[in-house]
Design a protein around this motif. Structure first.
Motif, PDB file in Angstrom:
ATOM      1  N   UNK A 184     -39.245  36.060  -5.154  1.00 35.45           N
ATOM      2  CA  UNK A 184     -37.936  35.718  -5.703  1.00 35.45           C
ATOM      3  C   UNK A 184     -37.019  36.929  -5.863  1.00 35.45           C
ATOM      4  N   UNK A 185     -37.595  38.136  -5.965  1.00 28.90           N
ATOM      5  CA  UNK A 185     -36.768  39.307  -6.268  1.00 28.90           C
ATOM      6  C   UNK A 185     -36.763  40.347  -5.162  1.00 28.90           C
ATOM      7  N   UNK A 210     -33.958  45.104  -9.912  1.00 25.48           N
ATOM      8  CA  UNK A 210     -33.621  44.866 -11.316  1.00 25.48           C
ATOM      9  C   UNK A 210     -34.424  45.786 -12.232  1.00 25.48           C
ATOM     10  N   UNK A 248     -32.607  49.005 -12.394  1.00 31.80           N
ATOM     11  CA  UNK A 248     -31.367  48.909 -13.165  1.00 31.80           C
ATOM     12  C   UNK A 248     -31.659  48.824 -14.665  1.00 31.80           C
ATOM     13  N   UNK A 258     -31.392  37.441  -6.908  1.00 31.31           N
ATOM     14  CA  UNK A 258     -30.869  36.657  -8.045  1.00 31.31           C
ATOM     15  C   UNK A 258     -30.443  37.694  -9.067  1.00 31.31           C
ATOM     16  N   UNK A 259     -29.315  37.434  -9.704  1.00 31.43           N
ATOM     17  CA  UNK A 259     -28.752  38.422 -10.624  1.00 31.43           C
ATOM     18  C   UNK A 259     -28.355  37.726 -11.917  1.00 31.43           C
ATOM     19  N   UNK A 260     -28.201  38.520 -12.987  1.00 28.82           N
ATOM     20  CA  UNK A 260     -27.851  37.934 -14.279  1.00 28.82           C
ATOM     21  C   UNK A 260     -26.354  37.704 -14.428  1.00 28.82           C
ATOM     22  N   UNK A 261     -25.570  38.264 -13.493  1.00 27.43           N
ATOM     23  CA  UNK A 261     -24.128  38.034 -13.586  1.00 27.43           C
ATOM     24  C   UNK A 261     -23.446  38.318 -12.251  1.00 27.43           C
ATOM     25  N   UNK A 297     -18.852  33.756 -11.456  1.00 30.91           N
ATOM     26  CA  UNK A 297     -19.468  33.067 -10.326  1.00 30.91           C
ATOM     27  C   UNK A 297     -20.929  32.759 -10.584  1.00 30.91           C
ATOM     28  N   UNK A 298     -21.497  31.929  -9.744  1.00 28.65           N
ATOM     29  CA  UNK A 298     -22.931  31.649  -9.826  1.00 28.65           C
ATOM     30  C   UNK A 298     -23.708  32.845  -9.306  1.00 28.65           C
ATOM     31  N   UNK A 299     -24.707  33.299 -10.061  1.00 30.25           N
ATOM     32  CA  UNK A 299     -25.439  34.513  -9.691  1.00 30.25           C
ATOM     33  C   UNK A 299     -26.918  34.242  -9.470  1.00 30.25           C
ATOM     34  N   UNK A 300     -27.322  32.964  -9.520  1.00 31.87           N
ATOM     35  CA  UNK A 300     -28.754  32.675  -9.428  1.00 31.87           C
ATOM     36  C   UNK A 300     -29.282  32.829  -8.011  1.00 31.87           C
ATOM     37  N   UNK A 301     -28.397  32.902  -7.026  1.00 33.19           N
ATOM     38  CA  UNK A 301     -28.850  33.116  -5.657  1.00 33.19           C
ATOM     39  C   UNK A 301     -27.828  33.913  -4.858  1.00 33.19           C
ATOM     40  N   UNK A 314     -27.207  45.206 -17.768  1.00 31.15           N
ATOM     41  CA  UNK A 314     -27.563  45.891 -16.522  1.00 31.15           C
ATOM     42  C   UNK A 314     -27.910  44.892 -15.420  1.00 31.15           C
ATOM     43  N   UNK A 316     -25.434  43.473 -13.568  1.00 36.29           N
ATOM     44  CA  UNK A 316     -24.265  42.611 -13.343  1.00 36.29           C
ATOM     45  C   UNK A 316     -23.551  43.058 -12.067  1.00 36.29           C
TER      46      UNK A 316
END
Lengths: 335, 335
Positions: A10-11, A35, A38, A76-79, A114-118, A255, A257
């Motif tokens: 996933x990462x 991640x 970061x 995938x990112x948190x923001x 925006x959507x950051x899950x993918x 961190x 984003x």
């Protein structure tokens, strides 16, 4: 320093990439993905810089780096917060539909969550579902931040920029008007965006990173033809420090984003919207802008939206004509 | 099964919590935090259900669970998309400013993409910065999803709901009109939200989870006084399956996405906006709604926005008057 994530789970699996994008080396196991770096930048960055130096001297085990193996640096990112820093773009959009640009847009940044899950990898296909959705590319610059305190100044925000790269902010133009009318921003009209294979630290960009702006020419090709040759440091009304400070006004930024510049857009020498590449101009960083120019000039757009089989390519070259971040190159594929 | 995250690092430390919220037990080390469970739900859930069963029988090492030690179950998440499923709320907001509700709002869900990089714990203070920002609470129901394919049906979406809980979706009412006018959604007007200490699987909710809705009464108290007693299953125009399917129309949803119901809002028996608790009504789940009713009734709002020292409490009780998810209880503190 250049970092990438190879496709894995996933990462992704973090690698340090050589300046010429030919080789990559693994970081120590405590930093399995971007991640994790970061999250711990102060300690991790010197460790990875050491790997990069060893890689440059063939002093560490390494393997060929292929851009096609790259996931998005953050799959995938948190923001994901995307600005509209090139106000010229916003003005053009409005002019095409006969609306005036509010004066506030020149000093108060437009930005959407925006959507950051993918995030797609740079060579991942873009799914085509419905011609009425009006599939478009948007070539932009992005940065990834460390932690930014609430109320940060522009200078604090600039100091928190960890990495710089490119994005194709895929947009569904046919769904945007209805969502804009609701006032709640973009939900269905912004499917997953694609990040460049590699991201670079601001320091490693040298003179190409100045005043919170990336200095270079973004090359956008459509089906092997020049579509845009736009300068990322020109007509950027809000630099990344200003965009990040805008987002941090009422809350801290965590961190990892990802902050976007919005579609790069240049005026021509006369202050106008310029011309398509096919007519000798420097072109555009999205199809919508070319269609707007066509509408302003002839009353109707003539360039179609993206369709299955089309290939979009977004790249930026250094002074020796080598790719800085690797190329985003995506085919449109019927779902 | 009830899950919580104790405060620890950036992602918290996952614990399985007893039904009465008195005790907690650690999961096996391969599941250090809630995201790792959501990433691997098919294998992880039975393991955690085993821990929950052992905990219920005192057959596993356990410790006291204190809600004050809880971080948000996901202190940072890959997505936060908040609907406006209680259309009554939207209609009230519009009526207060003399605008009509578009008919489409009854069949096309309103939803915004929120910032997900930080969720506050249930007892974390809410920072107060500027009275002009108009600080408000919003009591809502949330679910956390597994992976949802693009184009999922309502039924597929319902099957992907992993956990259910509560949220205080903190809002800055003074900043919302300008952001709504821009059409790009909420960026500065939505600081970090707070999640309930505990989240529950739909199965463990029994009859309280039906048709994609949480069945119960949300208790909202302000400074120890009843502020709202609103039914979460009443007047919910769009159930969670419909909300998730709306979000998944043009893109897949990745595991760990948090989806919100929007502010819970009930009509009174006559179909009107009801009355404040102080006047014998069932009250509201946000201050804005009470102010709107005051505006409709008297021409002007009288309830102030939140200020330093105020305490907000949001809770839902089971049939034995025990808290289901633990209480969100936050003090407003000058920054």
């Amino acid at each position: 320093m250049k970092l990438a994530s190879l496709k894995h789970g996933r990462d992704g699996r973090l690698v340090v990439v050589s300046d010429d994008l030919a080789w990559c080396a693994a970081p120590p196991p405590m930093y399995p993905n971007l991640q994790s770096v970061l999250d711990d930048w102060e300690r991790a960055a010197p460790v990875l810089e050491g790997v990069a130096l060893s890689l440059a001297h063939d002093a560490v085990p390494h393997a060929r780096f292929h851009e096609r193996d790259a996931a998005a640096p953050l799959p995938r990112a948190y923001q994901w917060a995307d600005g509209s820093a090139y106000v010229n773009h916003v003005e053009l959009v409005r002019r095409a539909r006969g609306a005036e640009l509010p004066a506030s847009f020149w000093h108060d940044p437009l930005m959407y969550q925006g959507g950051s899950d993918q995030f797609l990898g740079a060579r991942d296909p873009i799914a085509f579902h419905d011609p009425a959705w009006g599939l478009d590319l948007e070539a932009e610059v992005v940065v990834i931040t460390g932690d930014v305190p609430q109320g940060a100044t522009r200078e604090q925000a600039l100091a928190a920029i960890r990495l710089v790269g490119l994005v194709n902010d895929v947009s569904l133009r046919g769904l945007i008007p209805d969502e804009l009318a609701k006032g709640f921003g973009f939900v269905q009209s912004k499917p997953a965006s694609s990040l460049s294979p590699v991201m670079m630290t601001p320091a490693s960009l040298g003179d190409r990173w100045q005043d919170g702006k990336l200095h270079g020419t973004l090359n956008i090709d459509l089906n092997g033809q020049m579509f845009g040759r736009v300068a990322t440091h020109v007509d950027m009304t809000f630099d990344f420090g200003t965009l990040i400070a805008h987002l941090a006004k009422t809350r801290p930024i965590i961190a990892g984003s990802i902050i976007g510049s919005g579609t790069v857009s240049n005026r021509d020498a006369a202050g106008g919207p310029g011309w398509p590449c096919a007519q000798g101009g420097s072109g555009y960083a999205c199809i919508a802008e070319q269609r707007m120019v066509e509408t302003i000039l002839t009353g109707a757009p003539s360039t179609p939206w993206l369709a299955p089989g089309d290939v979009v390519r977004i790249d930026m070259l250094d002074d020796r004509h080598h790719s800085l971040f690797g190329a985003i190159e995506q085919q449109i594929v019927a779902a």
